[in-house]
Design a protein around this motif. Sequence first.
Motif, short mmCIF file in Angstrom:
data_model
loop_
_atom_site.label_atom_id
_atom_site.label_comp_id
_atom_site.label_asym_id
_atom_site.label_seq_id
_atom_site.Cartn_x
_atom_site.Cartn_y
_atom_site.Cartn_z
N UNK A 105 0.83 -1.20 0.00
CA UNK A 105 0.00 0.00 0.00
C UNK A 105 0.86 1.25 0.00
N UNK A 106 1.95 1.23 0.78
CA UNK A 106 2.83 2.38 0.84
C UNK A 106 3.59 2.57 -0.48
N UNK A 107 3.90 1.47 -1.14
CA UNK A 107 4.53 1.59 -2.47
C UNK A 107 3.57 2.28 -3.43
N UNK A 108 2.30 1.85 -3.38
CA UNK A 108 1.30 2.46 -4.25
C UNK A 108 1.08 3.93 -3.92
N UNK A 109 1.23 4.28 -2.63
CA UNK A 109 1.05 5.66 -2.22
C UNK A 109 2.04 6.59 -2.92
N UNK A 110 3.22 6.05 -3.26
CA UNK A 110 4.21 6.87 -3.95
C UNK A 110 3.70 7.35 -5.30
N UNK A 111 2.73 6.64 -5.87
CA UNK A 111 2.17 7.03 -7.17
C UNK A 111 1.52 8.40 -7.10
N UNK A 112 1.02 8.77 -5.91
CA UNK A 112 0.33 10.05 -5.78
C UNK A 112 1.26 11.23 -6.06
N UNK A 113 2.58 10.98 -6.03
CA UNK A 113 3.53 12.05 -6.34
C UNK A 113 3.66 12.28 -7.85
N UNK A 114 2.97 11.47 -8.63
CA UNK A 114 2.99 11.62 -10.10
C UNK A 114 4.40 11.56 -10.66
N UNK A 115 5.24 10.74 -10.02
CA UNK A 115 6.62 10.58 -10.47
C UNK A 115 6.92 9.09 -10.55
N UNK A 116 7.00 8.50 -11.74
CA UNK A 116 7.25 7.06 -11.85
C UNK A 116 8.54 6.62 -11.16
N UNK A 117 9.55 7.47 -11.15
CA UNK A 117 10.82 7.08 -10.53
C UNK A 117 10.68 6.91 -9.02
N UNK A 118 9.82 7.73 -8.41
CA UNK A 118 9.59 7.58 -6.97
C UNK A 118 8.94 6.24 -6.66
N UNK A 119 7.94 5.83 -7.46
CA UNK A 119 7.27 4.55 -7.24
C UNK A 119 8.24 3.39 -7.44
N UNK A 120 9.08 3.49 -8.47
CA UNK A 120 10.06 2.43 -8.73
C UNK A 120 11.07 2.34 -7.59
N UNK A 121 11.53 3.49 -7.12
CA UNK A 121 12.48 3.51 -6.01
C UNK A 121 11.85 2.92 -4.75
N UNK A 122 10.56 3.20 -4.51
CA UNK A 122 9.89 2.66 -3.33
C UNK A 122 9.89 1.14 -3.35
N UNK A 123 9.62 0.53 -4.52
CA UNK A 123 9.62 -0.93 -4.61
C UNK A 123 10.98 -1.52 -4.30
N UNK A 124 12.04 -0.92 -4.82
CA UNK A 124 13.38 -1.45 -4.58
C UNK A 124 13.80 -1.23 -3.12
N UNK A 125 13.43 -0.11 -2.52
CA UNK A 125 13.77 0.13 -1.12
C UNK A 125 13.12 -0.93 -0.22
N UNK A 126 11.83 -1.20 -0.45
CA UNK A 126 11.12 -2.19 0.36
C UNK A 126 11.75 -3.56 0.20
N UNK A 127 12.05 -3.98 -1.03
CA UNK A 127 12.66 -5.28 -1.27
C UNK A 127 14.01 -5.39 -0.57
#
Length: 536
Positions: free
Chosen positions: A125-147
Amino acid sequence: MTAPSATSPVSRFLEGHLRRDAQAREVSVARFMAGLSGASVVVAAALGGLIGWGLTQSLMGLSAVLCVYYTVLWRVLRSGVFHPAVPWLNVAIEVSIPAVVLAFDLRFQGPIYALTAPTLVIWPTLITLATLRSNPRLALAAGFIVAAEYLGIYLLFVRPLLPDNPLITLTPGFIATRAFFFVAAGVFTAILARHFLQLTRGALSALREQEVMGKYVLHERIGAGGMAEVYRATYCPEGGFQKAVALKRILPAFTDNEEFVTLFRQEAELCSSLNHPNIVQVFDLGRHGGTYFLAMEFVDGLPLSGVLRALARRPLPVAAATYAAAELGAALDYLHRRTGPDGQPLRLVHRDVNPPNVLVSRFGDVKLSDFGIARGAALAQLTLAGSVRGKLGYMAPEQALGRSFDGRADLFALGLTFHEMLTGRRTLQATTDEALMRAAVDQQLEPPSRFNPEVPPALDAIVMGLLEKDPARRTATGAQLRGQLLALQGPAAPFPQGQALLAQVARDAQEQARRATMAREEADQVPTSQKLTARA
């Protein structure tokens, strides 16, 4: 419809808007997270009897720290302080919260509970929340940070504490699979954010197409009056041909004003028949979306009023002023000598010569514009009892008094404008409209050298010849004025330096205006952010 490219005006506009709106989004997120963290303190306290007081106190402490952080951040952002790194920092903090909770679970409840606790569900859910920033790189970075966090905690702290034969769902293979799904969630949300941006670009592009007035695509607004506005536009018929134009249109609220529409059409009809290098040419008149518009020659520069304003009450260089006056003299001479198809003189009078209606390009070109009230001299009289057409402060005495006048009234207005260029100050000054009209008749005018010692006596005589109150003694034609100016010698001569000096002043004024616009846009971000936050 083809999607706009990354370098298209639509894409640049969207990217600029998202950058400007980033502060407002972070204000909203900070406020939401502060409230959520505060509520989590209460929830953690309520679960104390179920999960143990050690874990409860740790969770309450974490929630309290987050509540304080986001509250402070919310206040700082609302005060106008913002840095582009803030969204990246917040995403890193948000997706790391479950990792801290996992560490607490491991400390107080053991490895099996830590890897199966329900709090891990929050991570995607928190990874998806990064989408609200309208920046694909932020969402991608969130996934790698969590992993990375999940694998790191498992390999370094959890696995050494597991029994020799743990549940299959706790083995490295399953943990690696979960980490892969976290990365996949980041990739998915990045694709979602990118798709959202593409849809937005497409919608903006479609909206721009709706904003095409016939074959004219509107860009930014470059001027506005009480009843009309002017846009920089592109004439783009089929075939790929494009031409920059200025598009003037009546404001929708005044499309039913028959008098103004009549003046608007007269301006288009008159200017379309004029062809002179010192007069702004009109190419087209049309109606679109319930309002009238006319397409004019685009002058890349500023009105003379904007140039004088940038000088802050300092005069133009003398040669630049004489050059501008000589060019305007040529424009008025052409206008006043204009004949009709039958060869008969039209006796046209501009009636509104003043600095806002003189355009100066960044290359030093001088063009007379705004012929909305230009008329034949026989008709250019009072329209209503007690009212006159023209700009107060630039009227000839006979025009202000409502008497019969001809092209020499334009030359008087040019004299006032010329005087202002040489002195940096308005020639006729008064506190009320009535006093301004009286000043045109009664005020004793002083030569420009009284305020600018660089003005030579010969130029004083030329200016004062334009400002004669009696039309019979006034400089008679624009051609006569131009001849007098071209006869000047020394630093006051309009050639060869006048155009270059005027171009430099115009470029400096244009750059100053651009910086002022940027400063206003930056200053407007704070109240805009507060307004958006209040609506969220």
